[in-house]
Design a protein around this motif. Structure first.
Motif, short mmCIF file in Angstrom:
data_model
loop_
_atom_site.label_atom_id
_atom_site.label_comp_id
_atom_site.label_asym_id
_atom_site.label_seq_id
_atom_site.Cartn_x
_atom_site.Cartn_y
_atom_site.Cartn_z
N VAL A 11 0.82 -1.21 0.00
CA VAL A 11 0.00 0.00 0.00
C VAL A 11 0.86 1.26 0.00
O VAL A 11 0.33 2.35 0.15
CB VAL A 11 -0.93 0.00 1.24
CG1 VAL A 11 -1.89 -1.16 1.18
CG2 VAL A 11 -0.12 -0.04 2.53
N PHE A 12 2.14 1.13 -0.17
CA PHE A 12 3.02 2.28 0.02
C PHE A 12 3.51 2.90 -1.28
O PHE A 12 4.07 3.98 -1.25
CB PHE A 12 4.23 1.90 0.88
CG PHE A 12 3.85 1.48 2.27
CD1 PHE A 12 3.97 0.17 2.67
CD2 PHE A 12 3.36 2.42 3.16
CE1 PHE A 12 3.61 -0.20 3.94
CE2 PHE A 12 2.99 2.05 4.43
CZ PHE A 12 3.11 0.73 4.83
N GLU A 33 -6.17 9.45 0.66
CA GLU A 33 -6.96 10.05 1.73
C GLU A 33 -6.38 11.43 2.09
O GLU A 33 -5.33 11.82 1.61
CB GLU A 33 -6.95 9.14 2.97
CG GLU A 33 -7.55 7.76 2.73
CD GLU A 33 -9.05 7.82 2.52
OE1 GLU A 33 -9.68 8.77 3.04
OE2 GLU A 33 -9.59 6.91 1.84
N LYS A 34 -7.08 12.13 2.95
CA LYS A 34 -6.60 13.44 3.41
C LYS A 34 -5.44 13.26 4.38
O LYS A 34 -5.36 12.27 5.11
CB LYS A 34 -7.75 14.20 4.08
CG LYS A 34 -7.39 15.60 4.53
CD LYS A 34 -8.57 16.29 5.20
CE LYS A 34 -8.19 17.67 5.69
NZ LYS A 34 -9.31 18.36 6.38
N ASP A 35 -4.54 14.24 4.38
CA ASP A 35 -3.38 14.27 5.29
C ASP A 35 -2.44 13.08 5.08
O ASP A 35 -1.89 12.53 6.04
CB ASP A 35 -3.82 14.35 6.75
CG ASP A 35 -4.57 15.63 7.06
OD1 ASP A 35 -4.25 16.67 6.46
OD2 ASP A 35 -5.49 15.59 7.90
N VAL A 36 -2.29 12.67 3.83
CA VAL A 36 -1.36 11.59 3.48
C VAL A 36 -0.19 12.19 2.71
O VAL A 36 -0.39 12.93 1.74
CB VAL A 36 -2.05 10.50 2.64
CG1 VAL A 36 -1.04 9.46 2.16
CG2 VAL A 36 -3.16 9.83 3.44
N HIS A 77 4.58 16.04 -1.08
CA HIS A 77 3.40 16.85 -0.76
C HIS A 77 2.53 16.07 0.21
O HIS A 77 2.47 14.84 0.17
CB HIS A 77 2.61 17.17 -2.04
CG HIS A 77 1.40 18.02 -1.80
ND1 HIS A 77 1.48 19.36 -1.52
CD2 HIS A 77 0.08 17.71 -1.79
CE1 HIS A 77 0.26 19.86 -1.36
NE2 HIS A 77 -0.60 18.88 -1.52
N THR A 78 1.83 16.80 1.07
CA THR A 78 0.85 16.22 1.98
C THR A 78 -0.54 16.61 1.51
O THR A 78 -0.82 17.81 1.34
CB THR A 78 1.07 16.69 3.43
OG1 THR A 78 2.39 16.30 3.85
CG2 THR A 78 0.05 16.06 4.36
N GLY A 108 1.94 7.48 2.17
CA GLY A 108 1.65 6.92 3.48
C GLY A 108 2.90 6.79 4.32
O GLY A 108 4.02 7.10 3.92
N ASP A 109 2.69 6.34 5.54
CA ASP A 109 3.78 6.12 6.49
C ASP A 109 4.08 4.64 6.56
O ASP A 109 3.17 3.80 6.60
CB ASP A 109 3.40 6.63 7.88
CG ASP A 109 3.18 8.14 7.88
OD1 ASP A 109 3.91 8.83 7.15
OD2 ASP A 109 2.27 8.60 8.60
N GLU A 110 5.34 4.33 6.58
CA GLU A 110 5.75 2.94 6.65
C GLU A 110 5.43 2.36 8.02
O GLU A 110 5.66 2.99 9.06
CB GLU A 110 7.25 2.81 6.37
CG GLU A 110 7.73 1.37 6.32
CD GLU A 110 9.21 1.28 5.99
OE1 GLU A 110 9.73 0.16 5.93
OE2 GLU A 110 9.84 2.35 5.82
#
Length: 201
Positions: A11-12, A33-36, A77-78, A108-110
């Motif tokens: 998913v990354f 999604e938002k804030d990704v 970018h976020t 995303g975050d790992e």
């Protein structure tokens, strides 16, 4: 649109290497999604002057990134909203050369390798596993950079070899033409002298 999927990181993110014909544009879409946070790295591996136009837009078509004739670049970018984000590469400024472009898209975050769910510190084995994991990530990134550099340099070497081959062939043809011309010129000198001697006798 012709694209080759090389590696998929769950998913990354995704790595792509694709052909971009002349006077053409290719776009890729990703629903976020938002804030990704997402990151984009790209590099032109072969074709022309190794440059391409690239732009990124959000779901409302606001331009987040827009660069022209770049050989390589990175962008982070976020997201401020949920929706489909678009990444486009354009070769419309080129009239006869197609490009081969490498792109890596991460978002995303790992997920941590060893999520800390207890108050105690990691054991020596767990710390070693985390350290090895981080080193392997660095090795994987280095291999990607070296692979891109090797492909870029190989393409340049092939183009140089093609130019040298054509130049050598042209020089060979020119030597044959000059040699034949000199022989014909020398023969004409002797033919003229033989004719003048026969006329005087």
């Amino acid at each position: 649109m012709r694209a080759l999927v090389l590696v998929v990181f769950g998913v990354f993110g995704t790595e792509l290497t694709f052909e971009l014909p002349d006077n053409d544009k290719q776009c890729f879409y990703e629903e976020l999604e938002k804030d990704v946070r997402f990151d984009i790295d790209f590099q032109v591996i072969s074709g022309g002057n190794y440059d391409v136009d690239c732009f990124v837009t959000d779901p409302q078509n606001n331009v987040l990134y827009n660069e022209r004739k770049k050989q390589y670049d990175s962008f982070s970018h976020t997201t401020a909203m949920k929706g489909d984000y678009k990444v486009c590469f354009s070769n419309e400024f080129s009239t006869f050369t197609h490009k081969t472009v490498y792109m890596e898209f991460r978002y995303g975050d790992e997920v941590p390798l060893m999520p800390i769910t207890r108050s105690t510190a990691l054991t020596q084995l767990e710390s070693s596993c985390v350290s090895i994991h981080e080193i392997l990530k660095v090795v994987a990134d280095s291999q990607t950079r070296y692979r891109l550099r090797e492909a870029h340099d190989r393409t340049k070497a092939e183009h140089l070899l093609e130019r040298v081959t054509y130049w050598s062939f042209g020089q060979t043809v020119m030597l044959f033409v000059i040699g034949i011309s000199q022989v014909m010129l020398l023969r004409s000198f002797f033919t003229e002298k033989k004719g003048s001697v026969a006329a005087t006798t």
